[in-house]
Design an enzyme around this catalytic site. Structure first.
Site, mmCIF file in Angstrom:
data_model
loop_
_atom_site.group_PDB
_atom_site.id
_atom_site.type_symbol
_atom_site.label_atom_id
_atom_site.label_comp_id
_atom_site.label_asym_id
_atom_site.label_seq_id
_atom_site.Cartn_x
_atom_site.Cartn_y
_atom_site.Cartn_z
ATOM 1 N N HIS A 164 -15.901 66.287 -58.825
ATOM 2 C CA HIS A 164 -16.150 64.897 -59.258
ATOM 3 C C HIS A 164 -15.407 64.565 -60.554
ATOM 4 O O HIS A 164 -15.871 63.739 -61.336
ATOM 5 C CB HIS A 164 -17.648 64.629 -59.457
ATOM 6 C CG HIS A 164 -18.515 65.125 -58.360
ATOM 7 N ND1 HIS A 164 -18.866 64.358 -57.276
ATOM 8 C CD2 HIS A 164 -19.088 66.344 -58.147
ATOM 9 C CE1 HIS A 164 -19.632 65.062 -56.460
ATOM 10 N NE2 HIS A 164 -19.767 66.278 -56.960
ATOM 11 N N LYS A 291 6.972 56.830 -75.826
ATOM 12 C CA LYS A 291 6.524 57.226 -74.491
ATOM 13 C C LYS A 291 7.409 58.256 -73.812
ATOM 14 O O LYS A 291 8.633 58.170 -73.839
ATOM 15 C CB LYS A 291 6.443 55.998 -73.567
ATOM 16 C CG LYS A 291 5.409 54.965 -73.940
ATOM 17 C CD LYS A 291 3.972 55.466 -73.888
ATOM 18 C CE LYS A 291 3.496 55.805 -72.499
ATOM 19 N NZ LYS A 291 3.352 54.601 -71.674
#
Ligand code: ARG
Length: 464
Positions: A164, A291
């Site tokens: 999960h 980035k």
């Protein structure tokens, strides 16, 4: 009349026609723009067909040699870029046959004896798919090897295992790597199984019903290395199961790649900071100077959608098509080629990413004690001391809650707290608490226990 003659001259099938083809229709129905990719397979199939015709005495040996040599010369022309493709000639089969007739004259007109383009295209496509499967198998193996080659160096690295997307239990890094190897092993098995059905000779089914020419299909099969000869001409001229199966196998490979890509995209974020992707496989942002984006992995994940779309296209294409050949089937090649090109390129690049990515061991280690990865092993410790599982689950849950409230790992709770919850606990509890201890406690086959993983790594190494 002049117009009728020119149409009849232009097309191999022009005899019955007394109207010229509409050029828009020609453009719409052509397949040469994509099936030219089958030129080698078409030539190989035609050469085998000619040899078979000579074998049964339909062609003389001299005629057969002229055809085989003429086709070799065409092959050389195509590969040298000296071959002109023209829409009016529809497809690769017509192009090569026409070129052969131009080159060797009337003998070339005998090649299409006892066959049709319907069994011809199926044969070419099967030959191509067989080769494509072998390319994929080698690429899957290379990717598996990239994972296996990391296992020794990463053996000491423990990663959190998730369910999960929540931290669950500790897992050795090589256990992760081999998890992917297993998926790709099933992909390779699937392809090998599909290859058996691909490897069936369709040639000689002719248009749909077979032929009155005394051909020997088993001889052709031998020449082309096909394992079996399709037993029903009607079936095989409509059969594209092999292409669908192949594309399903590709879609599942793409799914497996996307799972890994997704995981490693997350792992490369500041939030996880588990791995450093090689910069040569990342790109920057046009506006944000800091980035370094994992575009390659994102596109491997993204292109999975395309491959699933290709499979969908094929499933819809064949739905409800009556026997036997229908021109719809010409549309089968585009999605298959696209799925193959996409997945084989993804596999090739994935192997390099796997080989060149670094684990940020310190960061992984520093946060390993967060998330109570040892809680299940602790519960099993209680079970081994006679506490029923459900009771042990509750006890450990309460102790985890206590540790959470104090913002400490389980191993930092004092023995009194353990005793208060469960008198069966003694000092030995500290031997199983903590992530390293928890990993050491695993014993079951296939688990992340070091001995288990070591045995699996050795097993994998032997396979390569
Ligand atoms: N280009 C065709 C295809 O890919 C070849 C077979 C054409 N057969 C025919 N009867 N028109 O399916």
């Amino acid at each position: 009349m002049a117009q009728h003659q020119s149409q009849a001259d232009k097309k191999a099938w022009g005899g019955v026609f007394n109207e010229t083809a509409d050029p828009r229709m020609e453009k719409f129905t052509e397949s040469i723009s994509f099936d030219s990719r089958l030129y080698r397979h078409d030539i190989l199939g035609s050469q085998a067909h000619a040899k078979m015709l000579a074998h049964v005495g339909v062609l003389t040996n001299d005629e057969c040699s002229q055809i085989v040599d003429g086709l070799d010369a065409i092959l050389r022309d195509i590969e040298a870029g000296k071959f002109e493709y023209r829409i009016e000639l529809e497809d690769i089969h017509m192009h090569i046959e026409k070129a052969l007739i131009e080159r060797i004259g009337d003998v070339g007109r005998k090649l299409h004896t006892g066959r049709s383009r319907n069994d011809q295209v199926s044969t070419d496509f099967r030959l191509w798919t067989r080769e494509a499967i072998d390319v994929l198998d080698a690429r899957l193996e290379r990717l598996q090897k990239a994972f296996v080659d990391r296992c020794d160096a990463d053996f000491d690295c423990i990663l959190p295992g998730y369910t999960h997307t929540q931290r669950a239990q500790p897992v050795l890094a090589p256990h992760y790597w081999l998890a992917y190897c297993e998926k790709y092993a099933r992909d390779r098995e699937r392809l090998a199984d599909c290859r058996k059905r691909v490897n069936t000779l369709s040639l000689g089914a002719a248009a749909l019903a077979g032929t009155s020419i005394p051909i020997d299909r088993f001889y052709t099969a031998q020449l082309l290395d096909f394992e079996r000869v399709a037993a029903n001409s009607l079936d095989v001229s409509s059969d594209r199961d092999f292409a669908l199966e192949f594309t399903f196998a590709l879609a599942l490979i793409a799914e497996h790649l996307s799972v890994w890509a997704e995981e490693w995209i997350w792992w490369s974020t500041v939030e996880f900071n588990f791995i450093k992707l090689p910069q040569k496989f990342c790109t920057g942002s046009s506006i944000m100077p800091q980035k370094v984006n994992p575009d390659l992995l994102e596109l491997i994940r993204g292109k999975t959608g395309r491959v699933i779309g290709d499979l969908q296209t094929l499933l819809v294409l064949v739905k409800g098509l009556p026997l036997a050949y229908n021109r719809d089937l010409q549309e089968d090649k585009l999605p298959v080629f696209d799925a193959f090109d996409t997945v084989s390129a993804s596999l090739e690049l994935a192997a390099d990413v796997v080989a060149q990515t670094e684990l940020n061991r310190e960061n992984i280690r520093a946060r390993l004690e967060f998330g109570y990865l040892d809680a299940t092993t602790f519960m099993e410790y209680l079970i081994k001391r006679g506490v029923p599982q459900r009771t042990a689950h509750g006890m450990v849950g309460r102790l985890v809650r206590l540790a959470m409230d104090r913002k400490i790992p389980l191993a930092k709770l004092p023995i009194e707290e353990y005793r208060a919850e469960c008198p069966e606990i003694d000092e030995t509890v500290y031997e199983i608490l903590g992530v390293e201890n928890a990993v050491r406690a695993f014993v079951s086959y296939g688990s992340t226990a070091a001995e288990q993983v070591r045995a699996q790594v050795d097993e994998w190494k032997k396979r390569f």
